[in-house]
Every structure is written in C-alpha cells, then in structure tokens.
Design a protein around this motif. Structure first.
Motif, PDB file in Angstrom:
ATOM      1  N   ARG A 133       0.777  -1.028   0.001  1.00 30.66           N
ATOM      2  CA  ARG A 133      -0.014   0.090   0.073  1.00 30.66           C
ATOM      3  C   ARG A 133       0.939   1.082   0.097  1.00 30.66           C
ATOM      4  O   ARG A 133       0.239   2.386  -0.534  1.00 30.66           O
ATOM      5  CB  ARG A 133      -0.902  -0.059   1.375  1.00 30.66           C
ATOM      6  N   SER A 134       2.094   1.275   0.627  1.00 27.85           N
ATOM      7  CA  SER A 134       2.821   2.349   0.756  1.00 27.85           C
ATOM      8  C   SER A 134       3.326   2.693  -0.748  1.00 27.85           C
ATOM      9  O   SER A 134       3.842   1.950  -1.471  1.00 27.85           O
ATOM     10  CB  SER A 134       4.226   2.070   1.566  1.00 27.85           C
ATOM     11  N   THR A 135       3.450   4.011  -0.856  1.00 28.49           N
ATOM     12  CA  THR A 135       3.579   4.682  -2.357  1.00 28.49           C
ATOM     13  C   THR A 135       5.115   4.390  -2.491  1.00 28.49           C
ATOM     14  O   THR A 135       5.521   4.089  -3.611  1.00 28.49           O
ATOM     15  CB  THR A 135       3.395   6.086  -2.422  1.00 28.49           C
ATOM     16  N   PHE A 136       6.053   4.627  -1.373  1.00 28.01           N
ATOM     17  CA  PHE A 136       7.571   4.495  -1.779  1.00 28.01           C
ATOM     18  C   PHE A 136       7.801   2.979  -2.189  1.00 28.01           C
ATOM     19  O   PHE A 136       8.578   2.712  -3.183  1.00 28.01           O
ATOM     20  CB  PHE A 136       8.273   4.550  -0.161  1.00 28.01           C
ATOM     21  N   LEU A 141       8.630  -0.868  -6.656  1.00 25.16           N
ATOM     22  CA  LEU A 141       8.256  -2.028  -7.519  1.00 25.16           C
ATOM     23  C   LEU A 141       7.997  -1.661  -8.984  1.00 25.16           C
ATOM     24  O   LEU A 141       8.161  -2.590  -9.748  1.00 25.16           O
ATOM     25  CB  LEU A 141       7.054  -2.888  -6.713  1.00 25.16           C
ATOM     26  N   LEU A 142       7.482  -0.502  -9.323  1.00 18.28           N
ATOM     27  CA  LEU A 142       7.278   0.111 -10.490  1.00 18.28           C
ATOM     28  C   LEU A 142       8.639   0.186 -11.217  1.00 18.28           C
ATOM     29  O   LEU A 142       8.477  -0.278 -12.411  1.00 18.28           O
ATOM     30  CB  LEU A 142       6.359   1.325 -10.306  1.00 18.28           C
ATOM     31  N   PHE A 143       9.634   0.755 -10.412  1.00 15.33           N
ATOM     32  CA  PHE A 143      10.769   0.900 -10.950  1.00 15.33           C
ATOM     33  C   PHE A 143      11.399  -0.394 -11.442  1.00 15.33           C
ATOM     34  O   PHE A 143      12.066  -0.404 -12.301  1.00 15.33           O
ATOM     35  CB  PHE A 143      11.727   1.832 -10.130  1.00 15.33           C
ATOM     36  N   ILE A 144      11.589  -1.505 -10.632  1.00 19.78           N
ATOM     37  CA  ILE A 144      12.231  -2.576 -10.869  1.00 19.78           C
ATOM     38  C   ILE A 144      11.350  -3.239 -12.052  1.00 19.78           C
ATOM     39  O   ILE A 144      12.178  -3.806 -12.808  1.00 19.78           O
ATOM     40  CB  ILE A 144      11.941  -3.557  -9.632  1.00 19.78           C
ATOM     41  N   THR A 145      10.164  -3.387 -12.117  1.00 15.42           N
ATOM     42  CA  THR A 145       9.198  -4.038 -13.173  1.00 15.42           C
ATOM     43  C   THR A 145       9.719  -3.168 -14.683  1.00 15.42           C
ATOM     44  O   THR A 145       9.964  -4.003 -15.659  1.00 15.42           O
ATOM     45  CB  THR A 145       8.048  -3.966 -12.888  1.00 15.42           C
TER      46      THR A 145
END
Length: 156
Positions: A133-136, A141-145
């Motif tokens: 839920r945390s935006t950080f 995770l978005l950066f990794i994907t």
C-alpha cells in the motif's frame, strides 16, 4: 485492490512456509527434511491463507476505509490478528466442540500450537499488504518492473 491482495497473499504464503519450515528443521536438527516440511506446510497453509486470509484482509480494508494514517494501520493490524484468532476458535468448535464446552483449559492447550502460526500469518499478511500500500514501495516495485522490461527488450 485485488491485485495488491493477491500479491500480499503470495508474499505471506512464501514467507510463512519458509519461516515455519526453518523453525521445524532447526528445532529437530533434520536439515535434510527441509523440502518435505516446505511442501507439507505449503500444502496445508495454502487454502487457509487464500480462502480465509485474503477475505479477512479485504474485510479489514472495508472496516478501516474511513480511517487514515497510523490509526488505520493499527486498527487494520488488530483486525488481522483478531481474524487470525477467530479461525483457530472456529477450527476448535468444528473439530473439538465437546472439549471446548466441557474443559476450555484442555481445549486451549490443544489448540495453542495453532495460534502461533495463524497469528504470524495474519501479521505477515498485514505487513506485506501495508508495504504494498505504501507509495514508496509501490514506486520501487514499478521501477524494478520497468527496469526488467527494458532489460528484457534489450535481450531480444
């Protein structure tokens, strides 16, 4: 929300199976049996976490949707832990209803062993859900994907 819950389920499932397998293996000094414990605990915990843990977490989100910040997080933790205790009591009522009604102390001693893993799973589900839920964490995770997607495109 369902995508987050399923990812939280996966993280909880893998971590609870790993933790309980390691606890059993190190307690009995049977390191060669790790894979067996991992498979058995995984098989028994999968339906409970999926069919009880995910709906319990959705229920906790529903009850805390109007709360914010640490209050929401703390109340959500309490709901997760309470739901973890409830499943042990439900199992006791289903399987040992006479023992529960006649002698609560013996019931408690028999089912106390199930309380630790269920509370640990409830806590881990809450923790993984709060992390997702945390935006950080979501941004990481978005950066990794995205990085993996770029890397995969370069490999083709």
């Amino acid at each position: 929300m369902l995508k987050r819950k399923m990812l939280a389920f996966l993280l909880t499932y893998l971590s609870i199976v790993l933790i309980l397998s390691l606890l059993l293996v190190t307690d009995n000094n049977m390191y060669s049996e790790f894979f067996l414990y991992f498979v058995l605990i995984g098989a028994y915990s999968l339906p409970f976490i999926l069919l009880y843990g995910v709906p319990s977490s959705i229920f906790a989100d529903y009850l805390t949707k109007k709360l914010v910040g640490l209050i929401r997080s703390g109340v959500s933790l309490l709901i997760h832990l309470a739901m973890g205790m409830v499943i042990v009591v439900i199992a006791g009522i289903i399987f040992e209803n006479k023992s529960l009604l006649m002698n609560f102390k013996s019931f408690l001693s028999e089912y106390l062993i199930f309380l630790f893993p269920t509370l640990l799973a409830a806590f881990l589900f809450w923790l993984s859900d709060e992390m997702l839920r945390s935006t950080f964490i979501r941004n990481k995770l978005l950066f990794i994907t995205k990085s993996l997607d770029k890397y995969w495109d370069l490999k083709r």
